[in-house]
Design an enzyme around this catalytic site. Sequence first.
Site, PDB file in Angstrom:
ATOM      1  N   PHE A 216       2.602  -3.603   4.671  1.00  0.00           N
ATOM      2  CA  PHE A 216       2.638  -4.590   5.131  1.00  0.00           C
ATOM      3  C   PHE A 216       3.435  -4.657   5.807  1.00  0.00           C
ATOM      4  O   PHE A 216       4.592  -3.634   4.607  1.00  0.00           O
ATOM      5  CB  PHE A 216       2.526  -5.817   4.493  1.00  0.00           C
ATOM      6  CG  PHE A 216       1.099  -5.801   3.910  1.00  0.00           C
ATOM      7  CD1 PHE A 216       0.109  -6.322   5.249  1.00  0.00           C
ATOM      8  CD2 PHE A 216       0.721  -6.938   3.350  1.00  0.00           C
ATOM      9  CE1 PHE A 216      -1.501  -5.870   4.644  1.00  0.00           C
ATOM     10  CE2 PHE A 216      -1.036  -7.576   3.403  1.00  0.00           C
ATOM     11  CZ  PHE A 216      -1.940  -7.094   3.994  1.00  0.00           C
TER      12      PHE A 216
ATOM     13  N   LYS B 162     -10.207   7.149   2.291  1.00  0.00           N
ATOM     14  CA  LYS B 162     -10.454   5.430   2.383  1.00  0.00           C
ATOM     15  C   LYS B 162     -12.286   4.985   1.464  1.00  0.00           C
ATOM     16  O   LYS B 162     -12.920   4.605   1.030  1.00  0.00           O
ATOM     17  CB  LYS B 162      -9.838   4.264   2.609  1.00  0.00           C
ATOM     18  CG  LYS B 162      -8.199   4.594   2.126  1.00  0.00           C
ATOM     19  CD  LYS B 162      -7.530   3.729   2.861  1.00  0.00           C
ATOM     20  CE  LYS B 162      -6.310   3.899   2.325  1.00  0.00           C
ATOM     21  NZ  LYS B 162      -5.394   4.726   2.244  1.00  0.00           N
TER      22      LYS B 162
ATOM     23  N   GLU C 127      -1.844   5.254  13.953  1.00  0.00           N
ATOM     24  CA  GLU C 127      -1.398   6.030  13.100  1.00  0.00           C
ATOM     25  C   GLU C 127      -1.724   7.745  13.934  1.00  0.00           C
ATOM     26  O   GLU C 127      -1.182   8.549  13.784  1.00  0.00           O
ATOM     27  CB  GLU C 127      -2.827   6.543  11.685  1.00  0.00           C
ATOM     28  CG  GLU C 127      -2.096   7.771  10.892  1.00  0.00           C
ATOM     29  CD  GLU C 127      -2.967   7.191   9.455  1.00  0.00           C
ATOM     30  OE1 GLU C 127      -2.288   8.092   8.547  1.00  0.00           O
ATOM     31  OE2 GLU C 127      -3.902   6.205   9.179  1.00  0.00           O
TER      32      GLU C 127
ATOM     33  N   HIS D 234      -3.574   7.570   6.145  1.00  0.00           N
ATOM     34  CA  HIS D 234      -3.774   6.383   6.071  1.00  0.00           C
ATOM     35  C   HIS D 234      -5.300   5.866   6.115  1.00  0.00           C
ATOM     36  O   HIS D 234      -5.442   5.515   5.233  1.00  0.00           O
ATOM     37  CB  HIS D 234      -2.684   5.354   6.199  1.00  0.00           C
ATOM     38  CG  HIS D 234      -3.295   3.971   5.323  1.00  0.00           C
ATOM     39  ND1 HIS D 234      -2.279   3.662   3.882  1.00  0.00           N
ATOM     40  CD2 HIS D 234      -2.706   2.883   5.888  1.00  0.00           C
ATOM     41  CE1 HIS D 234      -2.085   2.784   3.451  1.00  0.00           C
ATOM     42  NE2 HIS D 234      -2.662   2.084   4.469  1.00  0.00           N
TER      43      HIS D 234
ATOM     44  N   HIS E 294      -9.796   1.371  -0.731  1.00  0.00           N
ATOM     45  CA  HIS E 294      -8.358   1.273  -0.747  1.00  0.00           C
ATOM     46  C   HIS E 294      -7.440   0.724  -1.727  1.00  0.00           C
ATOM     47  O   HIS E 294      -7.646  -0.453  -1.763  1.00  0.00           O
ATOM     48  CB  HIS E 294      -8.069  -0.019   0.886  1.00  0.00           C
ATOM     49  CG  HIS E 294      -6.750  -0.350   0.800  1.00  0.00           C
ATOM     50  ND1 HIS E 294      -5.585   1.057   0.192  1.00  0.00           N
ATOM     51  CD2 HIS E 294      -6.393  -0.461   1.959  1.00  0.00           C
ATOM     52  CE1 HIS E 294      -4.314   0.991   1.210  1.00  0.00           C
ATOM     53  NE2 HIS E 294      -4.684   0.162   2.281  1.00  0.00           N
TER      54      HIS E 294
ATOM     55  N   CYS F 176       0.766  -1.125  -0.292  1.00  0.00           N
ATOM     56  CA  CYS F 176       0.424  -0.026   0.124  1.00  0.00           C
ATOM     57  C   CYS F 176       0.646   1.085  -0.322  1.00  0.00           C
ATOM     58  O   CYS F 176      -0.304   2.402  -0.552  1.00  0.00           O
ATOM     59  CB  CYS F 176      -1.191   0.362   1.071  1.00  0.00           C
ATOM     60  SG  CYS F 176      -2.160  -1.799   1.548  1.00  0.00           S
TER      61      CYS F 176
END
Length: 388
Positions: free
Chosen positions: A372, A306, A288, A277, A311, A149
């Site tokens: 990830f 999002k 976050e 994010h 996403h 991502c």
Amino acid sequence: MPVWLNDLGIVSALGTGHQQTIDSINSQHSNTLTATDELAFAGRSTYVGMVKTQPLSAMLRTYALIDDALAQIKPTLEQFKVAEQRIAVVVGTSTASIHEGERSRKQFKQTGQWPRHYSYSDQALVAPAHYIAKQLHAGGPCYSISTACSSSSKAMISARALLLADLADVVICGGVDSLCQLTVNGFDSLSSISDAVCQPFSLTRSGINIGEGAALFVMSKKRNQGQTVAFLGGGESSDAHHISAPAPDGSGAEQAMCAALRDANITADAIDYINAHGTATQQNDAMESLAINRVFGNNTPVSSSKHLSGHTLGAAGAIEAGICWLSLIKNDCLATLPFNSGDKDPSLGEIALLTSPFIKPLKYCLSNSFAFGGNNVSVVLGLIDEQL
């Protein structure tokens, strides 16, 4: 050293092009996501950020998304009049054309024949970059970046490096990803898919909605005529806490944001807006918000987009930087920033989360992309008067 983002081609569930994207953000009470039962193996209906002009049955959808974005930026690219070998391409992706493989394998099992259009090479992660280079006759460095991502945010940082190393005069950079069963069911195996429209930072958040799209920038050291946006800095970190979960304390995210601010040579209080994010998973939003609070306190407006786009994985960094780009360059019409309705989770770190329509002229924006393996990227975009 800043470089210039002279134009943006963008397509997502928000629409195609600048105006459709802005209009969808301004009227975000209407649902931009699409319910479908064609992607989850269980056959249940899930919401996805689908580009509605490209139905799931369309062939080579990844290339079609690229075509939509390229058509928007070609006029600007032509104004530069640079040699083809001085045009580079750097693209972030995580799926390339995997959906083509999924459908083609199903047909092969049924008929014993592969579809005529199918080529295994289209599934290569470098295929989107090669396709763009072919369409533009670009002869400079050409490659893809795939760090899940954070892919397309890293592509933007890598594009700037090519310019500063004098390996190119113009770089087409950004990201593209298309919907496929692999990602929907992969995230579902992690109990991360929400069957409803996702609610970033909400008390009732239950996971993400997978999306698709493309965002491509024309990046150069030379500033194009007219108003444009500077790519001021990028910060990267790799906390390697877990293969799929972020460091709970947000330390990796904090490092990336601080590095981006240092690279941009600005302080945290100069940032006017943070596009988080904000995946609407329990762990991402928790870490976050802690990281943003430590760097920015509770004063800088924050939201995730999002719930509007889904996403978009490898394309997320570029699409969300694109939303910041549009918010900066459209200051004259004061577009509404994305906001997150619903009750904010009181257990999260204190941040200035936008929960209602918010209009503010912007000078500097920061956009986060976390992936990830703790692969964290933050980028800073802004409006500056400096002529390079």
